[in-house]
Enzyme design. Structure first.
Site, PDB file in Angstrom:
ATOM      1  N   ASP A  70       0.838  -1.201   0.000  1.00  0.00           N
ATOM      2  CA  ASP A  70       0.000   0.000   0.000  1.00  0.00           C
ATOM      3  C   ASP A  70       0.873   1.252   0.000  1.00  0.00           C
ATOM      4  O   ASP A  70       2.034   1.219   0.396  1.00  0.00           O
ATOM      5  CB  ASP A  70      -0.977   0.017   1.199  1.00  0.00           C
ATOM      6  CG  ASP A  70      -0.282  -0.048   2.551  1.00  0.00           C
ATOM      7  OD1 ASP A  70       0.788  -0.679   2.653  1.00  0.00           O
ATOM      8  OD2 ASP A  70      -0.805   0.551   3.520  1.00  0.00           O
ATOM      9  N   GLU A 135       0.074  -0.902   5.992  1.00  0.00           N
ATOM     10  CA  GLU A 135       1.150  -0.324   6.794  1.00  0.00           C
ATOM     11  C   GLU A 135       0.932   1.168   6.942  1.00  0.00           C
ATOM     12  O   GLU A 135       1.167   1.741   7.993  1.00  0.00           O
ATOM     13  CB  GLU A 135       2.510  -0.600   6.145  1.00  0.00           C
ATOM     14  CG  GLU A 135       3.700  -0.452   7.104  1.00  0.00           C
ATOM     15  CD  GLU A 135       4.217   0.970   7.215  1.00  0.00           C
ATOM     16  OE1 GLU A 135       4.922   1.264   8.197  1.00  0.00           O
ATOM     17  OE2 GLU A 135       3.935   1.799   6.337  1.00  0.00           O
TER      18      GLU A 135
HETATM   19 ZN   LIG Z   1       6.781   2.445   4.160  1.00  0.00          ZN
END
Ligand SMILES: [Zn+2]
Length: 377
Positions: A70, A135
């Site tokens: 992501d 994340e």
């Molecule tokens: Zn990163």
């Protein structure tokens, strides 16, 4: 010059607009490359998030490459020189959202494995990938879920390299062997509202809090240690007041945050803040939020293997650092004794016109491959 496989794969990944928590098929591309290499690939879905655990081999030691597919949102697209999800090379730089954080690292890790496995099909131990698409968001359905699963089934891992962009001025000049913890507090000091001309009938929370705040600012929380700067306590906001200059406010709210080293614990810091507030006789309410434990990997096998690989590839001497924000390393460190973060320079991450210098792409792949050679050949 032969075309770079790592560059080509990086471009394919940047072409997917995987704004957190979306993966947009990035992990399927990785699976298509890893399965033929002998990795057993397991997709672990949690909430909106897709995670990948892929492992080649059944023995120890297990070296894990960890990262996220992501990316953060682009911000105003019209401010980008070229489209954020159209990988574009200009003046020796590859532009696109995720170029530095961290699609180049993921591509480099995969191609490093292709090369290593081709040369050493019967390598020692196991190689694994832990890839998430959560994340940059709340990080509640990503790496932590996979780590809990591994823990549940007793699948031990020995080394982990997280591909976060850690380099500073040049490739390999900095790796992270830990990150500070983050502990926030929202403190409400209670007073009694009243007319400012009749202070004897009110209780001014600003005046009551001031000496305690001064003490909190001056407090030495710890001295840090070999790897960490001292713990820092910072106020991020102070508010009181009703909007009228003839009113003593009824309360005052202070937001603060600790970035703490492994020389302190969250519990110990909380106790000391309460002790200071209590000593000043304050009436207060304090709400805590622990957003990350610190972690530390002292110098050892993994850092040596990585530093040696960097030196051999780039002739750069590497600095170990624990600076910067929190990362998924904090979750992996709960189940893995040695976690190090290493990736390309980070000056452009999360910005408009994020990029990576093309001349660093193949050396990054070579460093990951050399690290595999140092640990599993
Ligand atoms: Zn990163």
């Amino acid at each position: 010059m032969t075309a770079s496989r790592t560059l080509a794969l990086t471009e394919r990944l940047i072409g997917r607009s995987s704004v957190t928590p979306e993966d947009k098929g990035c992990q399927d591309q990785l699976i298509a490359l890893l399965e033929p290499l002998g990795f057993r690939c397991e997709t672990i879905v949690s909430g909106d998030v897709t995670n990948l655990w892929a492992r080649r081999g059944t023995t120890q030691p297990v070296l894990v490459f960890a990262g996220h597919t992501d990316v953060v949102p682009t911000g105003p697209v019209e401010q980008w020189t070229s489209e954020p999800f159209l990988p574009t090379i200009r003046d020796g730089k590859l532009y696109g959202r995720g170029a530095a954080d961290m699609k180049t690292s993921i591509a480099a890790m995969v191609v490093a494995c292709e090369e290593f496995i081709a040369a050493h099909p019967d390598h020692q131990g196991s190689i694994a990938f832990l890839i998430t698409s959560d994340e940059e968001g709340p990080a509640t359905d990503g790496t932590v879920v996979v780590c809990n699963k591994l823990k549940e089934r007793g699948e031990a891992i020995d080394y982990c390299i997280v591909g976060e962009p850690t380099s500073s001025a040049t490739l390999g000049d900095m790796i992270k062997n830990g990150r500070r913890g983050s502990l926030s507090g929202c403190l409400t000091i209670k007073g009694v509202q009243g007319h400012i001309a009749y202070p004897q009938l009110a209780k001014n929370p600003i005046h009551l809090a001031a000496p305690a705040l001064a003490e909190l600012v001056a407090e030495v929380w710890d001295e840090g240690n070999e790897y960490y700067l001292p713990t820092s306590w910072q106020m991020s906001n102070v508010k009181a007041g009703t909007g009228a200059n003839n009113v003593i406010p009824g309360d005052m709210v202070i937001d603060f945050n600790f970035r703490f080293s492994t020389a302190s614990t969250a519990e110990g810091l909380k106790e000391r803040v309460h002790a200071i507030l209590d000593r000043h006789g304050l009436e207060y309410h304090l709400k805590w939020a622990l957003s990350g434990y610190p972690f530390l990997t002292p110098r050892g096998t993994l850092s040596a293997a990585l530093c040696e690989a960097i030196k051999a590839e780039t002739d750069v001497d590497t600095e170990l650092s624990t600076t910067g924000g929190t990362s998924d390393g904090r979750f992996i460190a709960q189940i893995c004794p040695q976690v190090i973060e290493f990736g390309p320079p980070n000056a452009s991450i999360h910005k408009i016109d994020e990029h990576v210098e093309v001349r660093f792409i193949d050396p990054l792949k070579n460093i990951y491959r050399r690290t595999l050679e140092n640990l599993l050949k």
